[in-house]
Design a protein around this motif. Sequence first.
Motif, mmCIF file in Angstrom:
data_model
loop_
_atom_site.group_PDB
_atom_site.id
_atom_site.type_symbol
_atom_site.label_atom_id
_atom_site.label_comp_id
_atom_site.label_asym_id
_atom_site.label_seq_id
_atom_site.Cartn_x
_atom_site.Cartn_y
_atom_site.Cartn_z
ATOM 1 N N THR A 20 0.825 -1.209 0.000
ATOM 2 C CA THR A 20 0.000 0.000 0.000
ATOM 3 C C THR A 20 0.858 1.258 0.000
ATOM 4 O O THR A 20 0.332 2.362 -0.027
ATOM 5 C CB THR A 20 -0.939 0.019 1.218
ATOM 6 O OG1 THR A 20 -0.149 -0.061 2.405
ATOM 7 C CG2 THR A 20 -1.914 -1.147 1.164
ATOM 8 N N ALA A 21 2.185 1.082 0.051
ATOM 9 C CA ALA A 21 3.104 2.215 0.034
ATOM 10 C C ALA A 21 4.418 1.775 -0.605
ATOM 11 O O ALA A 21 4.731 0.585 -0.655
ATOM 12 C CB ALA A 21 3.350 2.717 1.455
ATOM 13 N N LEU A 22 5.165 2.745 -1.068
ATOM 14 C CA LEU A 22 6.485 2.470 -1.637
ATOM 15 C C LEU A 22 7.489 2.244 -0.518
ATOM 16 O O LEU A 22 7.505 2.978 0.460
ATOM 17 C CB LEU A 22 6.942 3.645 -2.495
ATOM 18 C CG LEU A 22 6.162 3.833 -3.775
ATOM 19 C CD1 LEU A 22 6.343 5.240 -4.297
ATOM 20 C CD2 LEU A 22 6.590 2.815 -4.800
ATOM 21 N N GLY A 23 8.320 1.250 -0.679
ATOM 22 C CA GLY A 23 9.343 0.977 0.322
ATOM 23 C C GLY A 23 10.566 1.856 0.127
ATOM 24 O O GLY A 23 10.770 2.462 -0.926
ATOM 25 N N GLU A 24 11.398 1.898 1.152
ATOM 26 C CA GLU A 24 12.618 2.703 1.093
ATOM 27 C C GLU A 24 13.575 2.253 -0.012
ATOM 28 O O GLU A 24 14.207 3.104 -0.642
ATOM 29 C CB GLU A 24 13.316 2.714 2.446
ATOM 30 C CG GLU A 24 14.578 3.561 2.483
ATOM 31 C CD GLU A 24 14.386 5.007 1.991
ATOM 32 O OE1 GLU A 24 15.338 5.544 1.398
ATOM 33 O OE2 GLU A 24 13.301 5.592 2.187
ATOM 34 N N PRO A 25 13.683 0.951 -0.329
ATOM 35 C CA PRO A 25 14.590 0.573 -1.426
ATOM 36 C C PRO A 25 14.214 1.239 -2.757
ATOM 37 O O PRO A 25 15.102 1.672 -3.499
ATOM 38 C CB PRO A 25 14.442 -0.951 -1.501
ATOM 39 C CG PRO A 25 14.089 -1.351 -0.109
ATOM 40 C CD PRO A 25 13.181 -0.242 0.377
#
Length: 89
Positions: free
Chosen positions: A64-69
Amino acid sequence: MNQGWTERQRPVRLERRLEFADYEATRDFLDRAASLSERVGIYPDMSFGRTYVNITLHAEDDATALGEPLRHFAREIDALLATEKTLDE
């Protein structure tokens, strides 16, 4: 997120379009982006023409969200652009 990237929600992704002065500059960017992808193991969707590249970074399935990588990868793309001459800057 750096200017130039657009975050979308359905599906969750980051997008950016880059415009270059000529095919040589486009090809150089694509080669360096490929090296970055191989180094970090992230392979974005990319489409290109003679003087442009469209990049899409998709979140993990069901995320549901973009990850830090992915955000880090986008910053790395931005760093590649710091040494490129693009028309969108």
